[in-house]
Design a protein around this motif. Structure first.
Motif, PDB file in Angstrom:
ATOM      1  N   ALA A 214       0.837  -1.214   0.000  1.00  9.46           N
ATOM      2  CA  ALA A 214       0.000   0.000   0.000  1.00  9.46           C
ATOM      3  C   ALA A 214       0.864   1.254   0.000  1.00  9.46           C
ATOM      4  O   ALA A 214       0.554   2.237  -0.690  1.00  9.46           O
ATOM      5  CB  ALA A 214      -0.932  -0.017   1.207  1.00  9.46           C
ATOM      6  N   ASP A 215       1.975   1.235   0.766  1.00  8.45           N
ATOM      7  CA  ASP A 215       2.814   2.440   0.825  1.00  8.45           C
ATOM      8  C   ASP A 215       3.620   2.641  -0.461  1.00  8.45           C
ATOM      9  O   ASP A 215       3.833   3.783  -0.890  1.00  8.45           O
ATOM     10  CB  ASP A 215       3.724   2.403   2.057  1.00  8.45           C
ATOM     11  N   ILE A 216       4.057   1.553  -1.091  1.00  8.54           N
ATOM     12  CA  ILE A 216       4.754   1.708  -2.389  1.00  8.54           C
ATOM     13  C   ILE A 216       3.784   2.365  -3.375  1.00  8.54           C
ATOM     14  O   ILE A 216       4.122   3.325  -4.077  1.00  8.54           O
ATOM     15  CB  ILE A 216       5.248   0.335  -2.914  1.00  8.54           C
ATOM     16  N   ASP A 217       2.550   1.871  -3.393  1.00  9.22           N
ATOM     17  CA  ASP A 217       1.561   2.428  -4.331  1.00  9.22           C
ATOM     18  C   ASP A 217       1.203   3.873  -3.984  1.00  9.22           C
ATOM     19  O   ASP A 217       1.138   4.730  -4.872  1.00  9.22           O
ATOM     20  CB  ASP A 217       0.300   1.545  -4.349  1.00  9.22           C
ATOM     21  N   ARG A 218       0.994   4.130  -2.691  1.00  9.38           N
ATOM     22  CA  ARG A 218       0.655   5.511  -2.294  1.00  9.38           C
ATOM     23  C   ARG A 218       1.803   6.455  -2.666  1.00  9.38           C
ATOM     24  O   ARG A 218       1.583   7.592  -3.071  1.00  9.38           O
ATOM     25  CB  ARG A 218       0.387   5.578  -0.784  1.00  9.38           C
ATOM     26  N   GLY A 219       3.032   5.960  -2.572  1.00 14.13           N
ATOM     27  CA  GLY A 219       4.185   6.782  -2.928  1.00 14.13           C
ATOM     28  C   GLY A 219       4.085   7.292  -4.356  1.00 14.13           C
ATOM     29  O   GLY A 219       4.286   8.487  -4.623  1.00 14.13           O
ATOM     30  N   MET A 220       3.747   6.404  -5.280  1.00 11.60           N
ATOM     31  CA  MET A 220       3.719   6.801  -6.694  1.00 11.60           C
ATOM     32  C   MET A 220       2.439   7.561  -7.057  1.00 11.60           C
ATOM     33  O   MET A 220       2.448   8.417  -7.938  1.00 11.60           O
ATOM     34  CB  MET A 220       3.879   5.578  -7.600  1.00 11.60           C
ATOM     35  N   VAL A 221       1.332   7.256  -6.350  1.00 13.15           N
ATOM     36  CA  VAL A 221       0.075   7.985  -6.627  1.00 13.15           C
ATOM     37  C   VAL A 221       0.181   9.410  -6.087  1.00 13.15           C
ATOM     38  O   VAL A 221      -0.056  10.393  -6.808  1.00 13.15           O
ATOM     39  CB  VAL A 221      -1.135   7.241  -6.012  1.00 13.15           C
ATOM     40  N   LEU A 222       0.583   9.512  -4.814  1.00 10.26           N
ATOM     41  CA  LEU A 222       0.593  10.839  -4.186  1.00 10.26           C
ATOM     42  C   LEU A 222       1.857  11.634  -4.524  1.00 10.26           C
ATOM     43  O   LEU A 222       1.834  12.854  -4.564  1.00 10.26           O
ATOM     44  CB  LEU A 222       0.459  10.696  -2.664  1.00 10.26           C
ATOM     45  N   GLY A 223       2.959  10.919  -4.777  1.00  9.75           N
ATOM     46  CA  GLY A 223       4.216  11.624  -5.032  1.00  9.75           C
ATOM     47  C   GLY A 223       4.438  11.939  -6.499  1.00  9.75           C
ATOM     48  O   GLY A 223       5.146  12.889  -6.824  1.00  9.75           O
ATOM     49  N   CYS A 224       3.852  11.171  -7.376  1.00  4.93           N
ATOM     50  CA  CYS A 224       4.112  11.371  -8.812  1.00  4.93           C
ATOM     51  C   CYS A 224       2.837  11.575  -9.619  1.00  4.93           C
ATOM     52  O   CYS A 224       2.901  11.698 -10.852  1.00  4.93           O
ATOM     53  CB  CYS A 224       4.886  10.188  -9.383  1.00  4.93           C
ATOM     54  N   HIS A 226       0.504   9.465 -10.415  1.00  4.46           N
ATOM     55  CA  HIS A 226       0.046   8.351 -11.260  1.00  4.46           C
ATOM     56  C   HIS A 226      -1.390   7.982 -10.860  1.00  4.46           C
ATOM     57  O   HIS A 226      -1.742   8.078  -9.684  1.00  4.46           O
ATOM     58  CB  HIS A 226       0.955   7.128 -11.076  1.00  4.46           C
ATOM     59  N   PRO A 227      -2.218   7.524 -11.819  1.00  2.00           N
ATOM     60  CA  PRO A 227      -3.599   7.167 -11.453  1.00  2.00           C
ATOM     61  C   PRO A 227      -3.655   5.971 -10.506  1.00  2.00           C
ATOM     62  O   PRO A 227      -4.572   5.854  -9.710  1.00  2.00           O
ATOM     63  CB  PRO A 227      -4.276   6.835 -12.790  1.00  2.00           C
ATOM     64  N   MET A 228      -2.704   5.069 -10.596  1.00  4.34           N
ATOM     65  CA  MET A 228      -2.627   3.967  -9.635  1.00  4.34           C
ATOM     66  C   MET A 228      -1.168   3.580  -9.437  1.00  4.34           C
ATOM     67  O   MET A 228      -0.327   3.836 -10.304  1.00  4.34           O
ATOM     68  CB  MET A 228      -3.509   2.789 -10.075  1.00  4.34           C
ATOM     69  N   GLY A 229      -0.880   2.960  -8.276  1.00  7.10           N
ATOM     70  CA  GLY A 229       0.498   2.590  -7.983  1.00  7.10           C
ATOM     71  C   GLY A 229       0.924   1.352  -8.767  1.00  7.10           C
ATOM     72  O   GLY A 229       0.093   0.657  -9.356  1.00  7.10           O
TER      73      GLY A 229
END
Ligand code: 3HC
Length: 284
Positions: A214-224, A226-229
């Motif tokens: 969940a945190d790897i995905d949240r990193g890319m959604v919220l940090g970059c 992206h529509p999904m991690g």
């Protein structure tokens, strides 16, 4: 050449999406599956997706019925004989695709018929060579979910004629209303050459215990933005598909970043294929 009759081989995740795109563009569409059960499952996937579109007001109930009415689900490859265009979307396995191109190349009756593959990593030139109609063979790579994603990669091989490429450019743009980019016949084309090493790196990161899925995905959604991690996207694409693409890309380039990590192998062996099997990095 005008394309009015379309055939789709394989009614899985991509095949059913491509079928929906074709039928919604008003085209008479035949889908060929290997068993009656698989054909029924394909019909269920297209129906469910159309119902979802209807529930969101994107199409009317009448559009839904008309669209389904344009599609024939069958297990008989001979039903492709009169097609102007066939899109092969069987599983990402070179032997399976070679066998299909050999058979379908001789089933098509029109000299102008175009035979394409939705592969993302298998050499198009090899598919053309076995088909007996190499000038009319090319790659046409859709993205998942096909009814939503705008991009289609067009991949002429060394033997594809300029007329075939021009027909597919106008088909994708004018008939389907999607946006093509052209790529050369190398495993991964443009998008997967960038995307697959990224997804595999995220799986390696999870395997090494850097962070939770969940945190790897949240990193890319919220940090970059992206529509999904990457792990949710891997589940959406299918872990078996990503593994098969990684293997083809690794075989072609010997680049370690393309080689599937052990965790991906184990998950596929265990039948944890992502959204389509109900479990991958997440439960569905
Ligand atoms: N089929 C049809 N329509 C779908 C759909 C599906 N499976 N999933 C979502 N949609 C539609 C919805 O109906 C909705 O349409 P609307 O806004 O007009 O009503 C729209 O897409 C947005 O859907 P949701 O609100 O339910 O969900 P999200 O906003 O979270 O979007 C998503 C879902 C479109 C999947 C988005 O998360 C996304 O774009 N993800 C990235 C997908 C991606 O990267 N795909 C490429 C994969 S690589 C590939 O396919 C190549 C292969 O070779 C590996």
């Amino acid at each position: 050449m005008s394309i009015e009759k379309v055939g789709v081989i394989g009614g899985g995740l991509m095949g059913s999406g491509i079928t929906e795109v074709s039928a919604r563009a008003g085209l008479d569409t035949v889908v060929v599956e290997v068993t009656e059960e698989a054909a029924k499952a394909a019909e269920g996937r297209v129906r469910a997706s159309l119902e979802r579109a209807a529930s969101r007001g994107k199409i009317t109930e009448a559009d839904l019925d008309e669209t389904l009415g344009r599609i024939e689900f069958t297990t008989d490859l001979a039903a492709l004989a009169d097609r102007d265009l066939v899109v092969e979307a069987a599983s990402e396995n070179e032997d399976v695709k070679l066998e299909l191109f050999k058979k379908v190349g001789s089933i098509l009756t029109k000299d102008t018929a175009i035979l394409t593959s939705n592969t993302s990593s298998i050499p198009i030139v090899k598919l053309g060579a076995v088909s007996g109609r190499a000038t009319n063979v090319m790659g046409v790579h859709f993205f998942n979910p096909a009814p939503v994603m705008q991009l289609v990669e067009l991949i002429p091989s060394l033997t594809t004629s300029p007329e075939t490429m021009a027909s597919m450019q106008s088909f994708v743009t004018d008939t389907l209303g999607k946006q093509p980019i052209e790529a050369t016949d190398r495993a991964g084309f443009v998008v997967n050459s960038l995307l697959v090493p990224y997804l595999l790196s995220a799986i390696r990161m999870y395997e090494a215990g850097y962070a939770s899925a969940a945190d790897i995905d949240r990193g890319m959604v919220l940090g970059c933005g992206h529509p999904m991690g990457p792990l949710a996207l891997s589940d959406l694409i299918g872990l078996d598909t990503i593994r098969a693409i990684g293997i083809s890309m690794y075989e072609e380039f010997k680049e370690p970043l393309y080689s599937p990590p052990p965790l991906l192998d184990r998950m596929v062996d265990a039948g944890l294929l992502g959204k389509k099997s109900g479990h991958g990095f997440y439960a569905y």
